[in-house]
Write a protein that holds these residues in place. Structure first.
Motif, mmCIF file in Angstrom:
data_model
loop_
_atom_site.group_PDB
_atom_site.id
_atom_site.type_symbol
_atom_site.label_atom_id
_atom_site.label_comp_id
_atom_site.label_asym_id
_atom_site.label_seq_id
_atom_site.Cartn_x
_atom_site.Cartn_y
_atom_site.Cartn_z
ATOM 1 N N ALA A 98 -0.630 5.927 49.748
ATOM 2 C CA ALA A 98 0.515 5.312 49.281
ATOM 3 C C ALA A 98 0.273 5.072 47.775
ATOM 4 O O ALA A 98 1.224 4.854 46.828
ATOM 5 N N VAL B 224 7.463 10.507 51.448
ATOM 6 C CA VAL B 224 5.862 10.673 52.020
ATOM 7 C C VAL B 224 5.934 11.201 53.424
ATOM 8 O O VAL B 224 5.015 11.994 53.632
ATOM 9 N N ALA C 79 8.526 6.518 53.858
ATOM 10 C CA ALA C 79 7.080 6.448 54.549
ATOM 11 C C ALA C 79 7.144 6.594 56.143
ATOM 12 O O ALA C 79 6.433 6.261 56.839
ATOM 13 N N ILE D 26 0.960 3.712 56.541
ATOM 14 C CA ILE D 26 1.220 4.320 55.042
ATOM 15 C C ILE D 26 2.356 3.187 54.287
ATOM 16 O O ILE D 26 2.019 2.678 53.134
ATOM 17 N N GLY D 27 3.292 3.010 55.010
ATOM 18 C CA GLY D 27 4.438 1.976 54.600
ATOM 19 C C GLY D 27 3.793 0.669 54.240
ATOM 20 O O GLY D 27 4.004 0.050 53.085
#
Length: 345
Positions: A138, A258, A235, A161-162
């Motif tokens: 991230a 991503v 993400a 990740i988000g």
């Protein structure tokens, strides 16, 4: 999918070569990218194609055997000689290898890694230490997106990740809107710093789906006062999101990709020229990103503890993967414990 146990002897670590150390993994996070390797869909993965047989696990908290120090493992092993490496971007090395993907990873009792891959984390707990790798992805994505303090950023996906991107962007002084279909994840995004968290869904016909996407874009534009956000981070790994992000982002804005997928999705190419936007890929993380992520996780460890929803012992690692891949709505980060007591779901 059928998973079969195939005997494969795992040798004890060899005497440590110069520059290597032996570590004892404690906690290993299961990542969405692990799903591709576990299921045999390697089209979304990069690097040298020698995936199997493989011991997985690239999000690793471990104890250095010689010193007893807890470390987070930065899994990226670049070649050092290709153009990206020479250009200071080893995270996209043409021949990179990832611990747990191209070489054996943390789902074993002992692991030999290069000393430079081990980052000391002080008194950080094992779960958060394993999460440093996720957070570094991230951190790198926001660096690629050139996030500036005070900017409004939209993050698609409130998975690990988000959510790490929400924390990292908020830490940098940005205003964040999170988009995710799961209400509990939207609530968690708000608790981690998101100013807004939305979803619009009309299940049914293609027309209803188009209407829900249009409503989502409208909500984001309202949040930004009509211009759209200058930065959108994808993400989620969903193929359809790129086209939404391109339509949603402001003119002269940036879209950072991503999420990983081996699929394809239709696009409207005219949007690139009309809005003169940058669409930027983001892969893994650099060592500097990893250091930044370790500090970020240490600072927010209490809030991040909510992410670690399920734990399985190493003896149930296959079950842990199958559970995570079923994507239950209450599961955020699934952890496999290795040299630790407990580990019940």
């Amino acid at each position: 999918m059928v998973v079969a146990d195939v005997p494969r002897p795992v040798p004890e670590p060899d005497p440590v070569k110069t520059g290597n150390i032996i570590v004892r993994p404690e906690a290993v996070g299961i990542c969405g990218s692990d799903f591709h390797l576990f299921s045999g869909d390697v089209g979304a993965l990069s690097g040298i194609r020698d995936f199997y047989p493989r011991i997985q696990g690239h999000e690793v908290s471990a104890i250095v055997e010689e010193t007893g120090e807890r470390v987070a493992i930065h899994p990226l092993l670049p070649c050092g000689g290709c153009y990206p490496c020479r250009s200071g971007r080893p995270n996209v090395c043409a021949k990179f290898r990832l611990i747990g993907v191209h070489t054996d990873g943390g789902l074993q009792e002992h692991l030999t890694v290069p000393a430079q891959a081990a980052f000391a984390v002080g008194d950080l707990d094992p779960d958060c230490t394993a999460f440093v790798e996720t957070a570094s992805v991230a951190v790198h994505a926001l660096a690629r997106g050139r996030l500036a303090p005070g900017e409004q950023v939209v993050v698609f996906g409130a998975g690990p990740i988000g959510l790490a991107a929400v924390v990292a962007a908020t830490e940098q002084g940005a205003r964040v809107l999170s988009i995710d279909p799961v209400a509990a994840r939207r609530d968690l995004a708000r608790r981690l710093g998101a100013e807004e968290a939305i979803w619009a869904d009309r299940s049914g016909s293609i027309q209803e789906l188009a209407e829900s996407i249009g409503e989502r874009i409208g909500l984001v534009r309202d949040w930004t006062g009509g211009d759209g956000p200058p930065l959108v981070v994808e993400a989620s790994g969903e193929m359809s999101v790129l086209s939404q992000a391109v339509e949603m982002v402001s003119a002269a804005g940036r879209v950072v990709m991503v999420g990983m997928s081996s699929g394809t999705a239709p696009m409207r190419p005219g949007a690139f020229a009309e809005k003169e936007i940058d669409v930027i890929g983001s892969s893994c993380a650099t060592a500097d990103d990893f250091r930044t992520a370790a500090r970020l996780v240490s600072k927010h460890k209490t809030a991040l503890a909510e992410l670690f929803t399920h734990h399985f012992p190493l003896t149930r690692a296959v079950e842990a993967f199958e559970f995570a891949m079923s994507r239950p709505p209450d599961a955020i980060k699934v952890i496999v414990t290795v040299n630790l007591e407990g580990g019940d779901e």
